[in-house]
Design an enzyme around this catalytic site. Structure first.
Site, mmCIF file in Angstrom:
data_model
loop_
_atom_site.group_PDB
_atom_site.id
_atom_site.type_symbol
_atom_site.label_atom_id
_atom_site.label_comp_id
_atom_site.label_asym_id
_atom_site.label_seq_id
_atom_site.Cartn_x
_atom_site.Cartn_y
_atom_site.Cartn_z
ATOM 1 N N CYS A 1 0.854 -1.188 0.000
ATOM 2 C CA CYS A 1 0.000 0.000 0.000
ATOM 3 C C CYS A 1 0.890 1.238 0.000
ATOM 4 O O CYS A 1 2.005 1.226 0.533
ATOM 5 C CB CYS A 1 -0.882 -0.046 1.243
ATOM 6 S SG CYS A 1 -1.837 1.453 1.551
ATOM 7 N N SER B 1 0.689 3.708 1.803
ATOM 8 C CA SER B 1 0.998 4.169 3.165
ATOM 9 C C SER B 1 2.338 3.603 3.648
ATOM 10 O O SER B 1 3.042 4.253 4.429
ATOM 11 C CB SER B 1 -0.125 3.785 4.130
ATOM 12 O OG SER B 1 -1.336 4.375 3.705
ATOM 13 N N HIS C 1 4.721 5.952 2.258
ATOM 14 C CA HIS C 1 4.714 7.199 3.035
ATOM 15 C C HIS C 1 5.632 7.075 4.247
ATOM 16 O O HIS C 1 6.322 8.026 4.615
ATOM 17 C CB HIS C 1 3.311 7.539 3.545
ATOM 18 C CG HIS C 1 2.382 8.106 2.503
ATOM 19 N ND1 HIS C 1 2.785 9.020 1.560
ATOM 20 C CD2 HIS C 1 1.057 7.908 2.290
ATOM 21 C CE1 HIS C 1 1.738 9.342 0.795
ATOM 22 N NE2 HIS C 1 0.688 8.683 1.216
ATOM 23 N N HIS D 1 0.990 -3.855 5.976
ATOM 24 C CA HIS D 1 -0.238 -3.811 6.789
ATOM 25 C C HIS D 1 -1.465 -4.232 5.975
ATOM 26 O O HIS D 1 -2.579 -3.830 6.287
ATOM 27 C CB HIS D 1 -0.415 -2.388 7.341
ATOM 28 C CG HIS D 1 -0.610 -1.381 6.254
ATOM 29 N ND1 HIS D 1 0.426 -0.848 5.527
ATOM 30 C CD2 HIS D 1 -1.744 -0.853 5.737
ATOM 31 C CE1 HIS D 1 -0.053 -0.020 4.626
ATOM 32 N NE2 HIS D 1 -1.373 -0.012 4.716
ATOM 33 N N CYS E 1 -6.283 -3.693 3.562
ATOM 34 C CA CYS E 1 -6.238 -2.224 3.646
ATOM 35 C C CYS E 1 -6.908 -1.562 2.448
ATOM 36 O O CYS E 1 -7.947 -0.945 2.582
ATOM 37 C CB CYS E 1 -4.805 -1.704 3.813
ATOM 38 S SG CYS E 1 -4.803 0.104 3.921
HETATM 39 N N1 LIG Z 1 -7.542 6.970 4.393
HETATM 40 C C1 LIG Z 1 -6.993 5.821 4.715
HETATM 41 O O1 LIG Z 1 -7.340 5.202 5.721
HETATM 42 C C2 LIG Z 1 -5.969 5.226 3.811
HETATM 43 C C3 LIG Z 1 -5.711 3.850 3.826
HETATM 44 C C4 LIG Z 1 -4.817 3.319 2.895
HETATM 45 C C5 LIG Z 1 -4.151 4.157 2.022
HETATM 46 N N2 LIG Z 1 -4.375 5.491 2.072
HETATM 47 C C6 LIG Z 1 -3.718 6.433 1.169
HETATM 48 O O2 LIG Z 1 -4.364 6.428 -0.078
HETATM 49 C C7 LIG Z 1 -3.459 6.913 -1.071
HETATM 50 C C8 LIG Z 1 -3.460 5.988 -2.267
HETATM 51 O O3 LIG Z 1 -2.893 4.729 -1.920
HETATM 52 P P1 LIG Z 1 -2.622 3.632 -3.056
HETATM 53 O O4 LIG Z 1 -1.977 2.482 -2.348
HETATM 54 O O5 LIG Z 1 -3.825 3.406 -3.880
HETATM 55 O O6 LIG Z 1 -1.516 4.414 -3.933
HETATM 56 P P2 LIG Z 1 -0.939 4.120 -5.393
HETATM 57 O O7 LIG Z 1 0.422 4.692 -5.427
HETATM 58 O O8 LIG Z 1 -1.130 2.680 -5.731
HETATM 59 O O9 LIG Z 1 -1.916 4.940 -6.362
HETATM 60 C C9 LIG Z 1 -1.846 6.328 -6.543
HETATM 61 C C10 LIG Z 1 -2.387 6.649 -7.939
HETATM 62 O O10 LIG Z 1 -2.359 8.055 -8.115
HETATM 63 C C11 LIG Z 1 -1.874 8.380 -9.417
HETATM 64 N N3 LIG Z 1 -1.286 9.726 -9.381
HETATM 65 C C12 LIG Z 1 -0.157 10.105 -8.732
HETATM 66 N N4 LIG Z 1 0.035 11.444 -8.868
HETATM 67 C C13 LIG Z 1 -1.006 11.899 -9.616
HETATM 68 C C14 LIG Z 1 -1.399 13.204 -10.071
HETATM 69 N N5 LIG Z 1 -0.685 14.274 -9.803
HETATM 70 N N6 LIG Z 1 -2.557 13.303 -10.778
HETATM 71 C C15 LIG Z 1 -3.313 12.228 -11.050
HETATM 72 N N7 LIG Z 1 -2.983 10.971 -10.651
HETATM 73 C C16 LIG Z 1 -1.843 10.816 -9.936
HETATM 74 C C17 LIG Z 1 -0.885 7.271 -9.709
HETATM 75 O O11 LIG Z 1 -0.678 7.118 -11.117
HETATM 76 C C18 LIG Z 1 -1.580 6.052 -9.082
HETATM 77 O O12 LIG Z 1 -2.463 5.435 -10.008
HETATM 78 C C19 LIG Z 1 -2.105 7.059 -0.352
HETATM 79 O O13 LIG Z 1 -1.941 8.386 0.075
HETATM 80 C C20 LIG Z 1 -2.277 6.141 0.844
HETATM 81 O O14 LIG Z 1 -1.409 6.489 1.909
HETATM 82 C C21 LIG Z 1 -5.287 6.022 2.927
HETATM 83 ZN ZN LIG Z 2 -2.736 0.869 3.573
#
Ligand SMILES: NC(=O)c1ccc[n+]([C@@H]2O[C@H](COP(=O)([O-])OP(=O)(O)OC[C@H]3O[C@@H](n4cnc5c(N)ncnc54)[C@H](O)[C@@H]3O)[C@@H](O)[C@H]2O)c1
Ligand SMILES: [Zn+2]
Ligand SMILES: [Zn+2]
Length: 362
Positions: free
Chosen positions: A38, A40, A43, A59, A163
């Site tokens: 993920c 995160s 991050h 996770h 997650c």
């Molecule tokens: N809220 C929560 O509880 C929670 C839980 C898990 C993950 N997250 C967060 O969610 C986010 C996404 O996680 P993920 O694992 O899907 O990430 P990921 O890296 O797999 O996906 C991110 C996507 O965003 C696109 N992207 C990046 N920059 C861009 C831009 N400027 N414009 C348009 N598209 C863009 C990428 O091409 C990719 O498809 C992260 O910040 C993660 O930490 C939050």
């Molecule tokens: Zn996560």
């Protein structure tokens, strides 16, 4: 056991022999079958989410119970389980008020007086991430970080539910109420965004607009339910959404975690609409937005944490959704890898070149 240890921020994880303790009271030892990767986790590596090294990340796991500690009543060896960050206590105001995903006990770690759950070969303590640390062959978790699932659910696909799927699907199904026919925008088509997209489809949303900077993701997004796709690299994504929706969307889910895309999310939200912040913006950054825009157009902004889950209730339901064909997980897995390929997986994630990557253990 083998584990990927974060020894420093912004450095490759190191594959090491790590010692894992026996299960104490209320704890369960799980053989990790699969762990999704993920953003995160990335991050934490990059310092956007605080967690001091050395630690073992990961996770988003599924596995099989190997042993249980004293007093564990919910699991027996052989049970198939999914692990979740949001361990709960059952008695605080969040748990009893129906929002156990906000329970502060998830940050508590092991009971005072007990040894570290993980240690390196020299016997030095290693931090455990989210009570799970699934970039390892085994996990020692509180029983309230786990849920038992059906044995006929493939564990590699089950791990995604740990997650990303619970976060994205739950943002659409639990955090907000999307009426049938509503217009929805998903910004960011990673594991989390594609799950929010599927949540929107399951609720019967009308238009579902996927926004990403990687156009290769659009075939996948359309296959999973997007009606339109916007390439944020080539066009003004805010103008494109206003054009497609006739003035802004009813719901916009930001699933990346960048300052500009949070601003875009608010700008794409139409009059009376709701912006849902799912992506995690690094804790060191703030996002300027127009308050007047919110007041005069009665827009709402809400955060969504871990899909506002009650995971013992939600995750078995999401497993059923997968097995009856309503939730599509096979398509979301862009590769299955071994633990020692984890650093390459993070390189692909940084470049936006993967959907969900899953570490599969023997
Ligand atoms: N809220 C929560 O509880 C929670 C839980 C898990 C993950 N997250 C967060 O969610 C986010 C996404 O996680 P993920 O694992 O899907 O990430 P990921 O890296 O797999 O996906 C991110 C996507 O965003 C696109 N992207 C990046 N920059 C861009 C831009 N400027 N414009 C348009 N598209 C863009 C990428 O091409 C990719 O498809 C992260 O910040 C993660 O930490 C939050
Ligand atoms: Zn996560
Ligand atoms: Zn609680």
């Amino acid at each position: 056991m083998k584990a990927a240890v974060m020894r420093a921020n912004n450095a490759p994880l190191e594959i090491e022999e790590v010692r894992i303790d026996e299960p104490g009271a209320g704890e369960v030892l799980v053989k990790t079958a699969a762990s999704g990767i993920c953003h995160s986790d990335l991050h934490v590596i990059e310092g956007g989410l605080p967690m001091p090294p050395p630690c073992v990340l990961g996770h988003e796991p599924a596995g099989i119970v190997e042993a249980v500690g004293e007093g564990v009543t919910d699991f027996v060896p052989g049970d198939h389980v999914i692990g979740c960050i949001t361990s709960w206590c059952g008695v605080c105001k969040f748990c009893t008020g129906g929002r156990p995903y906000l329970c502060p006990s998830q940050y508590a770690g092991r009971a005072a007086g007990l040894d570290s759950r993980l240690k390196d070969a020299k016997g030095e303590a290693i931090g455990q991430f989210a009570n799970l640390s699934s970039f390892a062959e085994k996990m020692l978790a509180p029983e309230r970080s786990l849920v038992k699932i059906r044995d006929d659910m493939p564990l590699d696909r089950a791990s995604l539910i740990g997650c990303g799927v619970t976060t994205g699907l739950g943002a659409a199904l639990n955090t907000v109420h999307i009426p049938a026919g509503a217009s929805v925008v998903i910004i960011g088509c990673g594991g989390v965004g594609l799950s929010a997209l599927q949540g929107a489809r399951i609720t019967g949303a009308g238009q579902i607009i996927a926004v990403d900077a990687q156009p290769w993701k659009f075939d996948l997004a359309k296959d999973l339910g997007a009606t339109d796709c916007v390439n944020a690299k080539e066009v003004d994504a805010v103008a494109a959404v206003h054009e497609l929706t006739g003035g802004g969307a009813d719901f916009v889910f930001e699933c990346i975690g960048l300052v500009p895309t949070v601003q875009q999310a608010v700008a794409m939200t139409g009059r009376g609409g709701t912006t849902v912040l799912v992506g995690v913006v690094p804790v060191t950054e703030v996002v300027p937005i127009s308050a007047a825009d919110l007041t005069l157009q009665e827009k709402k902004i809400t955060g969504s944490y871990m899909g506002s889950n009650r995971f013992r209730f939600d995750m078995p339901k999401y497993v059923d959704f997968y097995l009856d064909g309503r939730l599509r997980l096979d398509e979301m897995i862009s590769s299955r890898i071994e633990l020692d390929e984890v650093n390459h997986a993070f390189d692909l994630m940084r470049k936006g070149e993967a959907a969900r990557q899953v570490i599969v253990f023997d």
